[in-house]
Scaffold this active site. Structure first.
Site, short mmCIF file in Angstrom:
data_model
loop_
_atom_site.label_atom_id
_atom_site.label_comp_id
_atom_site.label_asym_id
_atom_site.label_seq_id
_atom_site.Cartn_x
_atom_site.Cartn_y
_atom_site.Cartn_z
N SER A 165 -76.24 -14.09 15.91
CA SER A 165 -75.99 -14.89 14.59
C SER A 165 -74.87 -13.32 14.12
CB SER A 165 -76.32 -15.71 13.67
OG SER A 165 -77.19 -16.81 13.93
N LYS A 184 -84.83 -26.60 9.06
CA LYS A 184 -83.62 -27.06 9.09
C LYS A 184 -83.82 -28.43 7.79
CE LYS A 184 -81.15 -25.35 13.45
NZ LYS A 184 -80.92 -25.52 14.07
N ASN A 189 -78.20 -27.28 8.71
CA ASN A 189 -78.30 -25.66 9.98
C ASN A 189 -76.95 -24.65 8.57
OD1 ASN A 189 -75.99 -26.37 10.24
ND2 ASN A 189 -75.49 -25.28 12.36
N ASP A 194 -74.32 -28.08 13.72
CA ASP A 194 -74.80 -28.23 15.57
C ASP A 194 -74.23 -29.49 15.23
OD1 ASP A 194 -76.18 -25.94 15.51
OD2 ASP A 194 -77.84 -27.21 14.79
N GLY A 217 -87.12 -33.41 24.51
CA GLY A 217 -87.60 -33.05 22.84
C GLY A 217 -86.99 -34.26 21.85
#
Ligand code: NAP
Length: 407
Positions: free
Chosen positions: A15, A56, A76, A92, A116
């Site tokens: 980032s 988050k 986020n 996101d 997931g």
């Protein structure tokens, strides 16, 4: 404006590099323990932050939420408002949408398996559903799980939203793709390594695929727009993505002993601002014995095992030029280790120009036999081949031109 990234373990974050392309603001990594979270959110020295694992959801009670963040139950990006309150965004969502769009993934009417059930899964599922996909979430503890995947052999899109295969656990995969016969696209949200075992599996089967780097850059672009209250053109994503990809990818040089890998490797690293590593030197340093000594004491097989251990470590790194030992191509298992983060370039040099002194295998075997046996293996491993029969400067220029062309 003071910005940064909030998380728990942030050592390998890309980032700061991305945000340095988006504005002239300090971007700090805030590694915060759960018990420090409230104090940090309310009184920390920041104006705007990105939020990553594991916070988050934990930040939700402290923020007013945008409709997207509220819908997904996950934040986020947080921007401190003039009155001191915190506004939580979820960028996101846009990042994932932008990625599907960039790779022309069309979920309409197709079965999409989302692996997931955490935060990223919720985001990916929401986008895929909005685009008309028939989303099935595969969870270790869900009705649809890894034991009954057979029910979903007709899946067209698979999206890995688990951390399985992420650095440092390179090589692990949540599923094997051999059971799916209708696959059109595989997404892995992981971007380190660039090619997870899942993506290498897709690549081997000629199934189009992508990692999560585009999403990471796109979500950062939208976050930075919120930080600075400005808008970037869409094409800035591509520009930053390519720049970052070039910075983090490894360039791996393979080829016959003495074909110029170390010389060219150093020159290339210098030209690209990357770190040079000689895999043979790394092996000697790690084991404290010279290569002729290993050959003499333990034989080639033992040397090859040691070499694979070293390549497993080197291949996980980012932003390096790696000169490999000439025989690394003799073990198929070395291919994913080298390929996962890098472009493999074979240096081709005429046999008459190859030296033999101080090179155990070149001396004991006929160089010609070795050359003929290995040539097809180099071609099999290599993404590209470059002629190295001219001067090193000419070869360097040819590699740099090639790297520019493939961007
Ligand atoms: P998360 O909230 O912790 O969720 C991960 C989910 O993966 C868990 O809920 C779990 O689902 C499953 N999982 C965890 N360990 C597993 C294991 N050993 N085997 C199988 N399944 C396992 O994490 P997240 O925020 O959703 O992030 C997931 C991945 O996406 C991470 O690798 C992250 O780096 C990546 N990501 C990338 C981007 C990007 O911009 N590219 C953005 C967000 C996230 P079940 O318990 O249901 O199986």
């Amino acid at each position: 404006m003071k910005a940064g990234l909030l998380g728990r373990k942030l050592g390998h974050s890309f980032s700061p590099q991305i945000h340095s392309c988006l504005g002239n603001y300090p971007y700090q990594l805030f590694e915060i323990e759960p018990e420090e979270l409230e104090q940090f959110l309310l009184h920390g020295d920041y104006d705007a932050i990105n939020v990553t694992i594991p916070y988050k959801k934990a930040v939700l009670p402290y923020c007013n939420l945008t409709p997207t963040a509220e819908k997904l139950g996950s934040v986020n990006t947080i921007v401190r408002q003039p009155d001191g309150s915190l506004l939580g965004h979820n960028t996101d969502y846009y990042g994932f949408q932008s990625m599907l769009n960039h790779y022309s993934v069309k979920p309409m009417g197709k079965k999409c398996l989302v692996l997931g059930s955490g935060g990223a899964s919720v985001t990916a599922s929401a986008v895929l559903r909005e685009l008309g996909g028939d989303v099935i979430v595969i969870s270790r503890s869900g009705e649809n799980n890894y034991q009954n995947l057979v029910l979903h052999r007709d899946a067209a899109i698979i999206c890995n939203c688990t951390p399985v295969g992420m650095y440092p656990n390179n090589g692990e995969t949540p599923i094997n793709l051999n059971q799916f016969s209708h696959l059109e696209f595989v997404v892995d949200l992981i971007y380190n390594p660039g090619k997870t075992a899942l993506l290498l599996d897709a690549e081997k089967r000629n199934i189009p695929c992508c990692n999560g780097l585009w999403m990471l850059v796109a979500q950062a672009k939208e976050a930075s727009e919120r930080f600075q209250n400005i808008t970037f053109p869409e094409k800035s994503i591509e520009h930053i993505y390519q720049k970052l990809r070039q910075q983090i990818e490894n360039i791996i040089l393979i080829g016959m002993p003495g074909c110029g890998k170390s010389t060219l490797g150093k020159m290339l690293a210098n030209a690209l601002g990357k770190t040079f590593i000689d895999a043979d030197e790394a092996l000697v340093n790690a084991y404290g014995v010279t290569i002729p000594e290993i050959f003499a004491r333990e034989g080639e097989e033992d040397f090859r095992k040691k070499e694979t251990t070293i390549l497993a470590d080197l291949g996980k790194r980012s932003g390096h030029v790696i000169a490999t030992g000439g025989g690394c191509v003799t073990r198929e298992e070395n291919y994913p280790l080298l390929h996962q983060n890098g472009i493999i370039i074979a240096l081709e040099r005429n046999i008459s120009k190859l030296p033999t002194q101080g090179r155990p295998l070149s001396q004991s075997n006929s160089l010609e036999i070795m050359y003929n046996t290995r040539l097809p293996l180099y071609r099999q491993f290599a993404d590209y081949a470059v002629d190295n029969n001219g001067t090193p400067e000419q070869t360097l220029a040819a590699i740099l031109k090639l790297l520019e062309e493939i961007t």
